[in-house]
Motif scaffolding. Structure first.
Motif, PDB file in Angstrom:
ATOM      1  N   TYR A  73       0.846  -1.197   0.000  1.00 62.57           N
ATOM      2  CA  TYR A  73       0.000   0.000   0.000  1.00 62.57           C
ATOM      3  C   TYR A  73       0.883   1.249   0.000  1.00 62.57           C
ATOM      4  CZ  TYR A  73      -4.368  -2.520   0.807  1.00 62.57           C
ATOM      5  OH  TYR A  73      -5.464  -3.316   0.675  1.00 62.57           O
ATOM      6  N   TYR A  74       0.530   2.194  -0.868  1.00 59.16           N
ATOM      7  CA  TYR A  74       1.274   3.443  -1.001  1.00 59.16           C
ATOM      8  C   TYR A  74       0.309   4.616  -0.884  1.00 59.16           C
ATOM      9  CZ  TYR A  74       4.843   0.375  -3.011  1.00 59.16           C
ATOM     10  OH  TYR A  74       5.740  -0.628  -3.207  1.00 59.16           O
ATOM     11  N   ILE A  75       0.711   5.664  -0.171  1.00 57.15           N
ATOM     12  CA  ILE A  75      -0.113   6.857  -0.026  1.00 57.15           C
ATOM     13  C   ILE A  75       0.667   8.054  -0.547  1.00 57.15           C
ATOM     14  CG2 ILE A  75      -1.349   8.372   1.569  1.00 57.15           C
ATOM     15  CD1 ILE A  75      -1.585   6.001   3.476  1.00 57.15           C
ATOM     16  N   ALA A  82      -3.215   7.080   6.366  1.00 61.67           N
ATOM     17  CA  ALA A  82      -2.153   6.283   6.976  1.00 61.67           C
ATOM     18  C   ALA A  82      -2.602   5.716   8.325  1.00 61.67           C
ATOM     19  CB  ALA A  82      -0.894   7.134   7.148  1.00 61.67           C
ATOM     20  N   LEU A  84      -5.215   2.899   7.717  1.00 62.28           N
ATOM     21  CA  LEU A  84      -4.634   1.676   7.178  1.00 62.28           C
ATOM     22  C   LEU A  84      -3.809   0.947   8.236  1.00 62.28           C
ATOM     23  CD1 LEU A  84      -3.591   2.792   3.577  1.00 62.28           C
ATOM     24  CD2 LEU A  84      -5.506   1.340   4.221  1.00 62.28           C
ATOM     25  N   TRP A  85      -3.040   1.697   8.997  1.00 63.34           N
ATOM     26  CA  TRP A  85      -2.287   1.085  10.091  1.00 63.34           C
ATOM     27  C   TRP A  85      -3.246   0.448  11.089  1.00 63.34           C
ATOM     28  CZ3 TRP A  85       2.452  -0.467  10.480  1.00 63.34           C
ATOM     29  CH2 TRP A  85       3.468   0.159   9.774  1.00 63.34           C
ATOM     30  N   ARG A 128       0.327  -2.798   6.006  1.00 58.70           N
ATOM     31  CA  ARG A 128       1.680  -2.287   6.013  1.00 58.70           C
ATOM     32  C   ARG A 128       1.853  -1.292   4.882  1.00 58.70           C
ATOM     33  NH1 ARG A 128       5.519  -7.637   7.092  1.00 58.70           N
ATOM     34  NH2 ARG A 128       4.651  -8.177   9.152  1.00 58.70           N
ATOM     35  N   LEU A 129       2.403  -0.133   5.224  1.00 61.48           N
ATOM     36  CA  LEU A 129       2.564   0.916   4.227  1.00 61.48           C
ATOM     37  C   LEU A 129       3.985   0.943   3.702  1.00 61.48           C
ATOM     38  CD1 LEU A 129       0.592   3.823   5.951  1.00 61.48           C
ATOM     39  CD2 LEU A 129      -0.252   2.005   4.466  1.00 61.48           C
TER      40      LEU A 129
END
Length: 356
Positions: free
Chosen positions: A168-170, A181, A184-185, A190-191
């Protein structure tokens, strides 16, 4: 979520009343004219009633056999990214079946919510839900994100079920990057570092970004932030502190921060309210005003409820919902008219059309 509830029989109509009570003011009951009940709208033919209301509502609940519901909605289906949520209930309220648009349309969550209220069992058949995974398109629905392209949704969901790793990318330039973020956490994702976004063909990626110059490729699903538009009504002379407080509480009802509000809209009868201008300036967002013709078009298009009192004051029977929908052009009403101190607010996600 504006919901139309359809019932064919006397038992279904009675249960429909319970469903509407459970869902609140944003639900409308439609029953066969052979079984009238107080507060419901009547139809002669189910097919005609569904044809008229399919594009008006965010969710449809059918209290009848699943086969009838499927045959009735079939002519109006487009895609999982555009269709409303569709649920089916049996007349004894034993089961609430999520039939269509479980993730993006929110049918799975609505089924769980309704089942809890009715003491029924939710029936969820989406593979990722059955296996206990939170799919990318499901988290997108919760955070106000639009998944695209369509074919990558199935690809990544299948990979998830196979136990493959998804990165996953932000994009840090997103207005709500920090919020995404944290969420998702909180869900155990996991970012990865957006600056190091790889382009290897084998990497499975979910990318939250508005940047449409990032190339499409197999295994890369984009979650595009939608605009949350607030329709606002207020008493004469209301200060910005009250309006900001109302917007904060309204966004919180959706689990969102105040910063999620990307635009405000109201009636031209409020275009001299300094509190509205001050709020828009302090939040750094645009503010639009709409005349009665524009608001009435939204009232008709979405079959919005009207207030006789509001009509006497402004000449139009619905302000905050219709103004937000007018600003969105095409939108999903996620918070109907809600009263706060001196202020009323409605929230609309501005819809994004699927990629061609």
């Amino acid at each position: 979520m504006r919901t139309a509830v359809f019932a064919l029989t006397a038992a279904g109509a009675a249960l429909g009343g319970r469903v509407v009570l459970a869902l609140g003011d944003e639900a409308e009951l439609f029953v066969s004219q052979r079984h009238p009940v107080s507060g419901a709208r009547y139809f002669e033919k189910l097919q005609q009633a569904v044809a008229e209301n399919f594009p008006r509502y965010d969710a449809l609940v059918f209290i009848m056999a699943a086969g009838i519901a499927v045959r009735t909605i079939a002519p109006y289906l487009k895609s999982k990214l555009e269709d409303p949520a569709v649920l089916v209930l049996d007349e004894r309220a034993q089961y609430v079946i999520s039939l269509l648009s479980g993730h993006v349309g929110g049918a799975n969550d609505l089924a769980r919510r309704l089942a809890l209220s009715l003491g029924a069992d939710p029936v969820i058949t989406t593979a990722t839900d059955v296996e206990g995974y939170l799919a990318p398109d499901a988290i997108a629905s919760k955070l106000g994100l639009f998944p695209e392209p369509h074919e990558e949704i199935q690809r990544l969901n299948s990979a998830l079920l196979e136990g493959k790793k998804i990165f996953y990318y932000i994009d840090p330039v997103c207005r709500l990057a920090d919020f995404y973020a944290r969420e998702l956490w909180g869900h155990g994702f996991r970012l990865a570092d957006f600056a190091a976004l790889p382009d290897e063909a084998q990497a499975l990626q979910v990318v939250i970004s508005e940047n449409e110059e990032i190339p499409l490729r197999q295994g890369r699903l984009f979650l595009r932030p939608l605009r949350l538009i607030a329709g606002v009504g207020c008493r004469r002379g209301t200060k910005s502190s009250y309006i900001k407080k109302a917007l904060t509480e309204a966004a919180a009802k959706l689990g969102l921060p105040l910063q999620a509000v990307a635009a405000m809209a109201s009636t031209v009868f409020k275009d001299e309210e300094q509190g509205l201008f001050d709020t828009a300036r302090e939040l750094g967002i645009p503010l639009s005003f709409y005349d009665n013709d524009a608001l009435n078009r939204m009232i008709y298009r979405y079959d919005l409820r009207e207030s006789a009192f509001v009509r006497r004051i402004t000449g139009v029977g619905n302000v905050c919902e219709s103004a937000a929908l007018a600003a969105a052009s095409s939108g999903r009403l996620v918070l109907g008219k809600t009263k706060f101190e001196k202020v009323t607010v409605a929230l609309v996600w501005q819809k994004k059309q699927k990629s061609q």
